[in-house]
Design a protein around this motif. Structure first.
Motif, mmCIF file in Angstrom:
data_model
loop_
_atom_site.group_PDB
_atom_site.id
_atom_site.type_symbol
_atom_site.label_atom_id
_atom_site.label_comp_id
_atom_site.label_asym_id
_atom_site.label_seq_id
_atom_site.Cartn_x
_atom_site.Cartn_y
_atom_site.Cartn_z
ATOM 1 N N ILE A 186 -25.515 20.159 -0.771
ATOM 2 C CA ILE A 186 -25.671 18.746 -0.412
ATOM 3 C C ILE A 186 -25.215 18.502 1.030
ATOM 4 N N PHE A 187 -24.103 19.101 1.416
ATOM 5 C CA PHE A 187 -23.599 18.898 2.774
ATOM 6 C C PHE A 187 -24.527 19.527 3.814
ATOM 7 N N VAL A 188 -25.057 20.727 3.514
ATOM 8 C CA VAL A 188 -25.984 21.368 4.449
ATOM 9 C C VAL A 188 -27.254 20.542 4.592
ATOM 10 N N HIS A 189 -27.762 20.023 3.466
ATOM 11 C CA HIS A 189 -28.964 19.194 3.524
ATOM 12 C C HIS A 189 -28.726 17.933 4.344
ATOM 13 N N GLN A 190 -27.575 17.304 4.155
ATOM 14 C CA GLN A 190 -27.266 16.095 4.911
ATOM 15 C C GLN A 190 -27.030 16.404 6.384
ATOM 16 N N ALA A 191 -26.435 17.554 6.678
ATOM 17 C CA ALA A 191 -26.226 17.947 8.074
ATOM 18 C C ALA A 191 -27.554 18.187 8.772
ATOM 19 N N ILE A 192 -28.485 18.841 8.083
ATOM 20 C CA ILE A 192 -29.818 19.061 8.666
ATOM 21 C C ILE A 192 -30.516 17.731 8.913
ATOM 22 N N HIS A 193 -30.411 16.818 7.955
ATOM 23 C CA HIS A 193 -31.040 15.505 8.117
ATOM 24 C C HIS A 193 -30.434 14.751 9.299
ATOM 25 N N THR A 194 -29.111 14.810 9.445
ATOM 26 C CA THR A 194 -28.444 14.102 10.542
ATOM 27 C C THR A 194 -28.836 14.678 11.889
ATOM 28 N N ILE A 195 -28.833 16.008 11.992
ATOM 29 C CA ILE A 195 -29.197 16.654 13.259
ATOM 30 C C ILE A 195 -30.647 16.365 13.611
ATOM 31 N N GLU A 196 -31.532 16.468 12.626
ATOM 32 C CA GLU A 196 -32.948 16.207 12.882
ATOM 33 C C GLU A 196 -33.187 14.765 13.315
ATOM 34 N N TRP A 220 -20.848 8.821 10.102
ATOM 35 C CA TRP A 220 -21.169 7.965 8.957
ATOM 36 C C TRP A 220 -22.360 8.545 8.200
ATOM 37 N N MET A 221 -23.392 8.934 8.932
ATOM 38 C CA MET A 221 -24.574 9.508 8.324
ATOM 39 C C MET A 221 -24.315 10.903 7.757
ATOM 40 N N LEU A 222 -23.390 11.632 8.380
ATOM 41 C CA LEU A 222 -23.164 13.030 8.009
ATOM 42 C C LEU A 222 -22.256 13.180 6.796
ATOM 43 N N PHE A 223 -21.151 12.436 6.747
ATOM 44 C CA PHE A 223 -20.116 12.702 5.741
ATOM 45 C C PHE A 223 -20.140 11.741 4.553
ATOM 46 N N THR A 224 -20.670 10.527 4.715
ATOM 47 C CA THR A 224 -20.527 9.521 3.664
ATOM 48 C C THR A 224 -21.204 9.936 2.369
ATOM 49 N N LYS A 225 -22.468 10.313 2.439
ATOM 50 C CA LYS A 225 -23.204 10.638 1.214
ATOM 51 C C LYS A 225 -22.621 11.853 0.492
ATOM 52 N N PRO A 226 -22.327 12.992 1.172
ATOM 53 C CA PRO A 226 -21.715 14.115 0.439
ATOM 54 C C PRO A 226 -20.370 13.769 -0.199
ATOM 55 N N LEU A 227 -19.533 12.985 0.503
ATOM 56 C CA LEU A 227 -18.228 12.639 -0.057
ATOM 57 C C LEU A 227 -18.362 11.725 -1.274
ATOM 58 N N VAL A 228 -19.251 10.761 -1.196
ATOM 59 C CA VAL A 228 -19.437 9.859 -2.335
ATOM 60 C C VAL A 228 -19.978 10.621 -3.539
ATOM 61 N N LEU A 229 -20.949 11.499 -3.302
ATOM 62 C CA LEU A 229 -21.485 12.289 -4.414
ATOM 63 C C LEU A 229 -20.428 13.230 -4.985
ATOM 64 N N TYR A 230 -19.581 13.759 -4.127
ATOM 65 C CA TYR A 230 -18.503 14.635 -4.618
ATOM 66 C C TYR A 230 -17.525 13.865 -5.498
ATOM 67 N N LEU A 231 -17.139 12.665 -5.057
ATOM 68 C CA LEU A 231 -16.210 11.861 -5.852
ATOM 69 C C LEU A 231 -16.850 11.411 -7.167
ATOM 70 N N ARG A 232 -18.128 11.076 -7.125
ATOM 71 C CA ARG A 232 -18.813 10.705 -8.359
ATOM 72 C C ARG A 232 -18.876 11.878 -9.324
ATOM 73 N N ASN A 233 -19.201 13.057 -8.809
ATOM 74 C CA ASN A 233 -19.273 14.230 -9.675
ATOM 75 C C ASN A 233 -17.896 14.590 -10.235
ATOM 76 N N LYS A 234 -16.847 14.445 -9.407
ATOM 77 C CA LYS A 234 -15.497 14.739 -9.875
ATOM 78 C C LYS A 234 -15.098 13.782 -10.999
ATOM 79 N N LYS A 235 -15.434 12.507 -10.826
ATOM 80 C CA LYS A 235 -15.142 11.530 -11.860
ATOM 81 C C LYS A 235 -15.944 11.820 -13.122
ATOM 82 N N ARG A 236 -17.210 12.203 -12.959
ATOM 83 C CA ARG A 236 -18.050 12.509 -14.108
ATOM 84 C C ARG A 236 -17.550 13.741 -14.856
#
Length: 292
Positions: free
Chosen positions: A172-182, A121-137
């Motif tokens: 974005i995914f690498v940053h979120q992965a680092i945050h999740t692991i940390e 949930w912490m790892l994939f949710t934010k990158p996927l939501v930002l990807y869908l928002r950017n795709k829509k934009r």
């Protein structure tokens, strides 16, 4: 020592949870609402389901485990073994010597499942939501660009505010992965790091006992005038050692350890260092700004 160790864990988990709660105010203030349900909520669930449950069981053991409980079960169950068996004995029924309450196995299995779900949930949710928002934009600005005759790629790189912002899913995914692991690994290492409070208390008690037994206790056993003179001399040495070692040296050590716990274990739960750059007080800067 057992009481001090458990109090160190309790204080550490409470302070880390308070740091996570402070991050909520950052998300609200900076209007990053996606971070509330994509980072804050899974962080609270992960920390609370494992280490929050451990703190709850510490108080439960203090209140519920008495002489009658020990007589009925043959002793007090170990909290450390309980925490390890939450993962190694997942889904298994807990036998009587290691069971604190009825239904403990079901509760612990549910907590482990929630904690494990919180990680993806912490790892994939934010990158996927930002990807869908950017795709829509990009689709929206692409339609505007086609109507106005602009280039699709150029119009797709604009945000709603009109500013150019390149979207990089990999970063974005690498940053979120680092945050999740940390965060996940940090919850374990930071909780263990708070045991330094127990170690400092233990070292202080041992030093005090050694200085008393090797100094004042020997002098107080001497009788007569020689004992009085020896007691006076040893008291001066003992007082100097108490001030230099127990007060100054250990006081500085406790201050450094407390500063480290605040800066590393506590601050990394909410502090990001993305505010204003610190500018020290300077008359030159004030005069130059007033002249302009």
């Amino acid at each position: 020592n057992s009481y001090k160790m458990k109090m160190s864990i309790t204080m550490g988990v409470s302070q880390m949870m308070f740091g996570v709660v402070l991050s909520l105010f950052n998300h609200i203030y900076f209007k990053r609402h996606i971070n509330i349900w994509a980072s804050f909520i899974p962080e609270v669930l992960f920390l609370g389901c494992i280490f929050g449950y451990l703190v709850f069981m510490i108080f439960f053991k203090w209140l519920a485990v008495d002489s009658s409980f020990r007589a009925a079960t043959g002793g007090a169950p170990s909290l450390l073994i309980m925490l390890i068996n939450m993962f190694l004995a997942f889904g298994k029924d807990i036998e009587e010597p290691m069971r604190f309450y009825n239904g403990q196995g079901i509760v612990q299995s549910a907590l482990v499942v929630i904690a494990v779900i919180a990680v993806p949930w912490m790892l994939f949710t934010k990158p996927l939501v930002l990807y869908l928002r950017n795709k829509k934009r990009r689709k929206y600005y692409g339609q505007i660009g086609s109507v106005n005759g602009d280039d699709d790629d150029q119009s797709a790189d604009h945000t709603e505010g009109g500013e150019s912002e390149a979207f990089n899913m990999g970063d974005i995914f690498v940053h979120q992965a680092i945050h999740t692991i940390e965060f996940c690994l940090g919850c374990i290492s930071n909780t263990a790091s708070y045991l330094r409070l127990w170690a400092l208390s233990l070292a202080h008690a041992e030093l005090s006992e050694v200085m008393w037994n090797m100094g004042m206790r020997i002098a107080m056993k001497q009788a007569g005038g020689t004992g009085s003179v020896l007691l006076f001399a040893i008291f001066a040495v003992w007082a100097a050692e108490t001030i230099c070692i127990l007060l100054i040296m250990e006081g500085l050590s406790a201050f450094l350890h407390a500063l480290r716990l605040h800066w590393v274990e506590f601050n990394n739960k909410f502090y990001a260092g993305e505010g204003y750059t610190f500018q020290p007080f300077s008359f030159t800067t004030i005069l130059s700004d007033s002249a302009e």
